[in-house]
Design an enzyme around this catalytic site. Structure first.
Site, PDB file in Angstrom:
ATOM      1  N   THR A 182       0.873  -1.169   0.000  1.00  0.00           N
ATOM      2  CA  THR A 182       0.000   0.000   0.000  1.00  0.00           C
ATOM      3  C   THR A 182       0.911   1.220   0.000  1.00  0.00           C
ATOM      4  O   THR A 182       1.577   1.517   0.989  1.00  0.00           O
ATOM      5  CB  THR A 182      -0.928   0.014   1.216  1.00  0.00           C
ATOM      6  OG1 THR A 182      -1.810  -1.114   1.140  1.00  0.00           O
ATOM      7  CG2 THR A 182      -1.769   1.290   1.247  1.00  0.00           C
ATOM      8  N   LYS A 199      -0.235   5.386   8.376  1.00  0.00           N
ATOM      9  CA  LYS A 199       0.547   5.527   7.138  1.00  0.00           C
ATOM     10  C   LYS A 199      -0.380   5.572   5.943  1.00  0.00           C
ATOM     11  O   LYS A 199      -0.246   6.428   5.057  1.00  0.00           O
ATOM     12  CB  LYS A 199       1.544   4.367   7.024  1.00  0.00           C
ATOM     13  CG  LYS A 199       2.491   4.452   5.820  1.00  0.00           C
ATOM     14  CD  LYS A 199       1.997   3.676   4.610  1.00  0.00           C
ATOM     15  CE  LYS A 199       2.094   2.172   4.822  1.00  0.00           C
ATOM     16  NZ  LYS A 199       1.734   1.414   3.580  1.00  0.00           N
ATOM     17  N   LYS A 226      -7.307   1.534  -3.450  1.00  0.00           N
ATOM     18  CA  LYS A 226      -7.014   1.142  -2.060  1.00  0.00           C
ATOM     19  C   LYS A 226      -7.229   2.318  -1.112  1.00  0.00           C
ATOM     20  O   LYS A 226      -7.672   2.139   0.026  1.00  0.00           O
ATOM     21  CB  LYS A 226      -5.570   0.629  -1.959  1.00  0.00           C
ATOM     22  CG  LYS A 226      -5.135   0.221  -0.540  1.00  0.00           C
ATOM     23  CD  LYS A 226      -5.987  -0.904   0.033  1.00  0.00           C
ATOM     24  CE  LYS A 226      -5.582  -1.252   1.476  1.00  0.00           C
ATOM     25  NZ  LYS A 226      -4.311  -1.989   1.555  1.00  0.00           N
TER      26      LYS A 226
END
Length: 292
Positions: A97, A240, A172
């Protein structure tokens, strides 16, 4: 069957690489901490490489699942990066990711070298990786995706090309934005039920059969109710991911007020010592029932 490499054997990469091997693909693994690669090889019988470049040599597909943009650049195009060892026409499939920017950057770099690149972040968590039931969101060239998809299927229950390079990462981001709001709402709902003196299990059993149902409700309400968070997707990782979402929104003009607020709440959880707690730990910052 394909000749593959897998770079990064964390809680996701370790089982994903195992599924490749179990499905008959040849697998060479690399991990920055060599002991993890040794443990993987002892369990699955694949080969170990000392560098990403060595792991990628002669492979049809090189998979990666590492920490962040900089880690990804290092394993792709660093001095011992996979791009230096991949044969012409080979495809790099990135399950990290990361930002859409780094996906576009590395896709361009790969193309200049005669390589393919698919950004393919996943959803489903550690359980999804272990059960071979991940959802994979991809960005890249349609022809390259068509070649990679049957191999990705080794650990996926759903896989779809969302658009050109970066589109997988953008999808995502939507996933994480939606999850952030859902987890906060679930935390508040469970907390409210506790304060109201209700049987939380009975409440969830009823409302999960109606419009409030979600994966988070079915899989995280019990641990929220019990105050158990030492598992799953860590708060540090979620922050994050949310920072990537907020940065992208700053560029494209999207407004993410709930996402920004939940990110602050996760900062409070970190301050409580919960950096490695599961994301369901949002409830830990709410007052407990019976206390002012």
């Amino acid at each position: 069957m394909a000749k593959t490499a897998f770079l990064g054997l964390g809680v996701m990469g370790f089982p994903m690489a195992g599924h490749l091997r179990a499905n008959g693909h040849e697998v060479t693994v690399y991990n920055r901490t060599a002991s993890k690669a040794e443990a993987w090889a002892a369990r699955h019988g694949g080969r170990i490489a000392a560098t990403p470049r060595e792991a990628a040599a002669g492979c049809d597909f090189v998979f990666a699942c590492v920490g962040n943009d900089d880690d990804l650049r290092q394993v792709c195009s660093g001095p011992d990066g996979a791009f230096h060892g991949m044969k012409p026409g080979a495809i790099f499939v990135d399950h990290t990711t990361a930002s859409a920017d780094v996906a576009r950057e590395l896709a361009a770099d790969a193309a200049a070298r005669g390589l393919g690149f698919i950004d393919a972040p996943v959803s489903g968590g550690q359980a999804g990786a272990e059960n071979g039931a991940l959802t994979v969101m991809c960005g890249g060239d349609a022809g390259q995706y068509a070649r990679a998809e049957p191999v990705i299927a080794s650990f996926a229950r759903a896989c779809r090309l969302m658009g050109p390079a970066g589109a997988g990462q953008l999808t995502k981001m939507v996933n994480q934005i939606c999850i952030a709001g859902l987890v906060q709402a679930l935390a508040e709902g469970v907390s409210f039920a506790q304060h109201a003196g209700l049987d939380v299990e009975a409440v969830v059993d009823v409302i999960s059969k109606g419009a409030a149902q979600s994966w988070q409700m079915e899989n995280r309400h019990k641990t929220m109710n019990d105050g158990q968070f030492a598992f799953g997707f860590a708060v540090d990782w979620m922050r994050k991911d949310l920072s990537i979402c907020l940065a992208e929104a700053g560029r494209n003009g999207a407004s993410l007020p709930v996402t920004a607020l939940v990110d602050q709440f996760y900062g409070e959880v970190q301050a409580l010592g919960g950096a490695r707690w599961d994301t369901s730990s949002l409830i830990a910052r709410l007052p407990k029932a019976g206390k002012a």
